[in-house]
Enzyme design. Structure first.
Site, PDB file in Angstrom:
ATOM      1  N   ASN A   1     -31.134 -51.708  33.297  1.00  0.00           N
ATOM      2  CA  ASN A   1     -32.404 -51.287  32.839  1.00  0.00           C
ATOM      3  C   ASN A   1     -32.324 -50.202  31.572  1.00  0.00           C
ATOM      4  O   ASN A   1     -32.994 -50.307  30.558  1.00  0.00           O
ATOM      5  CB  ASN A   1     -33.825 -51.012  33.700  1.00  0.00           C
TER       6      ASN A   1
ATOM      7  N   PRO B   1     -20.647 -50.687  33.905  1.00  0.00           N
ATOM      8  CA  PRO B   1     -21.878 -50.856  33.530  1.00  0.00           C
ATOM      9  C   PRO B   1     -22.367 -52.197  33.971  1.00  0.00           C
ATOM     10  O   PRO B   1     -21.558 -53.027  34.654  1.00  0.00           O
ATOM     11  CB  PRO B   1     -21.836 -51.230  31.781  1.00  0.00           C
TER      12      PRO B   1
ATOM     13  N   GLU C   1     -29.051 -44.354  43.794  1.00  0.00           N
ATOM     14  CA  GLU C   1     -30.354 -44.388  42.970  1.00  0.00           C
ATOM     15  C   GLU C   1     -30.768 -45.952  43.127  1.00  0.00           C
ATOM     16  O   GLU C   1     -30.358 -46.949  42.368  1.00  0.00           O
ATOM     17  CB  GLU C   1     -30.211 -44.029  41.478  1.00  0.00           C
TER      18      GLU C   1
ATOM     19  N   CYS D   1     -37.343 -48.401  37.903  1.00  0.00           N
ATOM     20  CA  CYS D   1     -37.188 -48.123  39.314  1.00  0.00           C
ATOM     21  C   CYS D   1     -38.336 -47.439  39.842  1.00  0.00           C
ATOM     22  O   CYS D   1     -38.834 -47.821  40.963  1.00  0.00           O
ATOM     23  CB  CYS D   1     -36.043 -47.385  39.663  1.00  0.00           C
TER      24      CYS D   1
ATOM     25  N   GLU E   1     -29.806 -36.800  41.212  1.00  0.00           N
ATOM     26  CA  GLU E   1     -29.399 -36.962  39.681  1.00  0.00           C
ATOM     27  C   GLU E   1     -29.993 -35.763  39.252  1.00  0.00           C
ATOM     28  O   GLU E   1     -31.228 -35.438  39.592  1.00  0.00           O
ATOM     29  CB  GLU E   1     -29.197 -37.889  39.066  1.00  0.00           C
TER      30      GLU E   1
HETATM   31  P1  NAD Z   1     -28.092 -54.697  41.289  1.00  0.00           P
HETATM   32  O1  NAD Z   1     -28.205 -53.810  42.539  1.00  0.00           O
HETATM   33  O2  NAD Z   1     -28.140 -56.247  41.081  1.00  0.00           O
HETATM   34  O3  NAD Z   1     -26.851 -54.325  40.323  1.00  0.00           O
HETATM   35  C1  NAD Z   1     -26.563 -52.744  39.985  1.00  0.00           C
HETATM   36  C2  NAD Z   1     -24.900 -52.816  39.811  1.00  0.00           C
HETATM   37  O4  NAD Z   1     -24.271 -52.868  40.891  1.00  0.00           O
HETATM   38  C3  NAD Z   1     -24.567 -53.763  38.651  1.00  0.00           C
HETATM   39  O5  NAD Z   1     -23.823 -53.169  37.904  1.00  0.00           O
HETATM   40  C4  NAD Z   1     -23.805 -54.685  39.733  1.00  0.00           C
HETATM   41  O6  NAD Z   1     -22.592 -55.402  38.836  1.00  0.00           O
HETATM   42  C5  NAD Z   1     -23.208 -53.740  40.644  1.00  0.00           C
HETATM   43  N1  NAD Z   1     -22.859 -54.548  41.796  1.00  0.00           N
HETATM   44  C6  NAD Z   1     -23.454 -55.631  42.614  1.00  0.00           C
HETATM   45  N2  NAD Z   1     -22.774 -55.858  43.626  1.00  0.00           N
HETATM   46  C7  NAD Z   1     -21.867 -54.898  44.108  1.00  0.00           C
HETATM   47  C8  NAD Z   1     -21.060 -54.582  44.979  1.00  0.00           C
HETATM   48  N3  NAD Z   1     -20.894 -55.377  46.053  1.00  0.00           N
HETATM   49  N4  NAD Z   1     -19.949 -53.564  44.967  1.00  0.00           N
HETATM   50  C9  NAD Z   1     -20.033 -52.925  43.756  1.00  0.00           C
HETATM   51  N5  NAD Z   1     -21.002 -52.934  42.868  1.00  0.00           N
HETATM   52  C10 NAD Z   1     -21.844 -53.997  42.546  1.00  0.00           C
HETATM   53  O7  NAD Z   1     -29.358 -54.074  40.100  1.00  0.00           O
HETATM   54  P2  NAD Z   1     -29.871 -54.466  38.777  1.00  0.00           P
HETATM   55  O8  NAD Z   1     -30.591 -55.628  38.805  1.00  0.00           O
HETATM   56  O9  NAD Z   1     -28.653 -54.145  37.951  1.00  0.00           O
HETATM   57  O10 NAD Z   1     -30.840 -53.360  38.503  1.00  0.00           O
HETATM   58  C11 NAD Z   1     -32.237 -53.453  38.987  1.00  0.00           C
HETATM   59  C12 NAD Z   1     -32.234 -52.640  40.258  1.00  0.00           C
HETATM   60  O11 NAD Z   1     -31.955 -51.124  39.962  1.00  0.00           O
HETATM   61  C13 NAD Z   1     -33.969 -52.459  40.762  1.00  0.00           C
HETATM   62  O12 NAD Z   1     -33.938 -52.456  42.095  1.00  0.00           O
HETATM   63  C14 NAD Z   1     -34.196 -50.843  40.348  1.00  0.00           C
HETATM   64  O13 NAD Z   1     -35.185 -50.352  41.182  1.00  0.00           O
HETATM   65  C15 NAD Z   1     -32.873 -50.373  40.431  1.00  0.00           C
HETATM   66  N6  NAD Z   1     -32.797 -49.010  39.632  1.00  0.00           N
HETATM   67  C16 NAD Z   1     -32.805 -47.598  40.328  1.00  0.00           C
HETATM   68  C17 NAD Z   1     -32.909 -46.609  39.602  1.00  0.00           C
HETATM   69  C18 NAD Z   1     -32.862 -45.256  40.065  1.00  0.00           C
HETATM   70  O14 NAD Z   1     -32.596 -44.340  39.617  1.00  0.00           O
HETATM   71  N7  NAD Z   1     -33.602 -45.111  41.550  1.00  0.00           N
HETATM   72  C19 NAD Z   1     -32.767 -46.687  38.397  1.00  0.00           C
HETATM   73  C20 NAD Z   1     -32.810 -47.922  37.581  1.00  0.00           C
HETATM   74  C21 NAD Z   1     -32.624 -49.119  38.393  1.00  0.00           C
END
Ligand code: NAD
Length: 484
Positions: free
Chosen positions: A153, A177, A250, A284, A458
């Site tokens: 995002n 990323p 996060e 998020c 962070e």
């Molecule tokens: P996601 O959990 O699907 O993926 C996040 C990242 O993790 C991606 O780069 C993905 O390739 C990687 N990943 C997936 N499986 C992994 C594994 N087994 N080992 C290592 N890396 C792995 O999340 P998304 O769909 O990209 O983003 C949306 C989510 O992120 C929402 O739940 C949102 O709330 C959260 N988010 C949190 C914050 C925060 O600061 N708290 C900020 C932005 C988004």
């Protein structure tokens, strides 16, 4: 391919390609047009990135902190000078309106680089008297090689929010990323080199979860900072635990926004919209459970409906557009599934709720009223433009219901009563609470979650705790008192 980068990865100071890696197709969510084709990092590239980071970190950590800060300052300057170009790329990568990306992405990344550039040279240890003339002094040391893993995002902001403190305090980073938005972090890597960072200090490797997994478990990895969902957080946290690695997590949220009868109506409505519709709701910390006190409910819903229906939906590169598409077709389907659940479970659809009949992955900003705590749309993170409005009567009731969630990322309260505002802020279970504001995340303030929403913080001074370790040096000044 209008956003094709020079190559998929940025390792040891240069773009690198290996077309044997599985393809990653990058599409513009507003049209479905393919804009770039990249490849996942293969094991030799992951090895090259980790080795480059480990090598670069040693010399970087030995620099004077002001010199490290100077590089980060320069990178921030370059980012600001190229804000429009970087914002357009962010819009292509994510589908977020240019109106937003021009003010919220590259500029927020530059803020982080500036903040931590200044912070770098202020880091000191302590001297601790321990009696008898002996003393202990502490050294704040870098952790070593840090791995950053991003969500889709905020690809530029996430890369900078992780890289800035890591590098300022003497670490190196390998950043992966999201596979959905692979483009923006490459620009940050390029800019850091232009700003004078040594090759290998900040590397970008592309890939899906398996590439992330390989980085997390690499023996050279000292720390993992993930921005992502709770299910991914569980996996990454567990994998990091195997090597007793430091982590920052996060993760997701289902944050409450509590609006009392005495709140400024227009401000509360505006904040609820900001906290649900900015970035098409894909944030998020969004306040997706809007608790509205009964006395203001009718007026709140009237204004909310009118203002939501006036949102300008359109082509994200048009600066007049306020609301763009969802990131992917799959994600749109998932969010629309929640709209159907809301209807099936008896919530009242105040406005929106439909896909748009145009190319791209668009849906309307959506508001449900009369939502109850047990409905799926009040319990699960939707990560889309679906606001749930719930009624309440008393302060105690609002706080109890606001806290009845496994998440704890953020919260908001709107009221004219100062004492109540602070009472509520003290009692909500969340990493951030806004009073008469929502979703403002200046780099000066720590940001992160409690409960399932994460570990660590962070930004702000708090980031120092998560990118350094403390060494105690005991200095003996007298004879050694040995019993042997
Ligand atoms: P996601 O959990 O699907 O993926 C996040 C990242 O993790 C991606 O780069 C993905 O390739 C990687 N990943 C997936 N499986 C992994 C594994 N087994 N080992 C290592 N890396 C792995 O999340 P998304 O769909 O990209 O983003 C949306 C989510 O992120 C929402 O739940 C949102 O709330 C959260 N988010 C949190 C914050 C925060 O600061 N708290 C900020 C932005 C988004």
């Amino acid at each position: 391919m209008r956003a094709q980068p020079v190559a998929s990865h940025f390792i040891d100071g240069a773009y690198v390609e290996d077309t044997t890696g599985a393809p990653i197709l990058c599409t513009y969510a507003a049209t479905g047009e393919d804009i770039a084709r990249l490849h996942e990092a293969t094991p030799p590239l992951i090895e090259a990135a980790m080795a480059a980071a480990a090598r670069a970190q040693i010399a970087w950590a030995a620099l004077r902190p002001v010199e490290r800060g100077r590089v980060l300052h320069k990178a921030a300057e370059i980012i600001r000078a190229r804000n429009r170009e970087l914002s357009e790329l962010e819009t292509l990568d994510t589908g977020k309106p240019l109106q937003e990306t021009l003010v919220a992405d590259a500029s927020s990344g530059a803020d982080a680089l500036e903040y931590f550039a200044g912070f770098a040279a202020t880091v000191t240890g302590q001297t601790v008297p321990v009696g008898g003339g002996d003393f202990v002094y502490t050294l704040r040391e870098p952790l070593g090689v840090c791995v950053g893993i991003g969500a889709w995002n905020y690809p530029t902001q996430i890369a900078c929010w992780k890289a800035a403190p890591a590098l300022a305090f003497g670490n190196a980073m390998v950043f992966k990323p999201s596979e959905v938005t692979p483009l923006c972090a490459l620009k940050i890597a390029e800019i850091l080199i232009e700003a004078g960072a040594p090759p290998g200090l900040f590397n970008v490797v592309q890939g899906r979860g398996a590439v992330g997994g390989a980085l997390v478990t690499d023996p050279r990895t000292a720390k993992v900072s993930l921005t992502g969902s709770v299910p991914t957080g569980r996996k990454v946290y567990a994998a990091a635990a195997e090597g007793i690695r430091n982590v920052t997590m996060e993760l997701g949220g289902k944050s409450p926004l509590i609006v009392f009868d005495d709140a400024s109506l227009e401000d509360a409505v505006g904040a609820a919209m900001l906290g649900n519709f900015y970035s098409s709701g894909q944030i998020c910390s969004n306040g997706t459970r809007v608790f509205v006190q009964k006395g203001i409910k009718a007026r709140f819903l009237d204004r909310l409906k009118a203002r939501t229906e006036a949102i300008v939906i359109g082509e994200p590169l048009d600066e007049a557009t306020q609301f763009g598409p969802m990131i992917t077709a799959d994600h749109l389907d998932k969010v629309m599934g929640y709209v159907e659940r809301g209807l099936a479970e008896g919530a009242t659809l105040l406005t929106g709720g439909a896909r748009l009949n145009r190319p791209g992955t668009y849906m309307q900003p959506t508001v449900f009223a009369d939502v109850t705590d047990t409905m799926t749309i009040a319990r699960e993170e939707i990560f889309g433009p679906v606001m749930a409005v719930l009624d309440f009567e008393t302060e105690d009731e609002a706080i109890r219901r606001a806290n009845a969630t496994e998440f704890g990322l953020a919260a908001g309260v709107f009221t004219a009563d100062l004492a109540r505002a602070h009472r509520v802020a003290a009692r909500v279970e969340a990493g951030t609470c806004w009073i008469n504001a929502y979703n403002l995340t200046p780099v000066e303030a720590p940001f992160g979650g409690s409960k399932l929403s994460g570990v660590g913080r962070e930004n702000g001074h708090a980031a120092l705790e998560y990118y350094t370790q403390v060494k105690s040096v005991y200095v003996g000044t007298g004879p050694v008192d040995s019993p042997y």
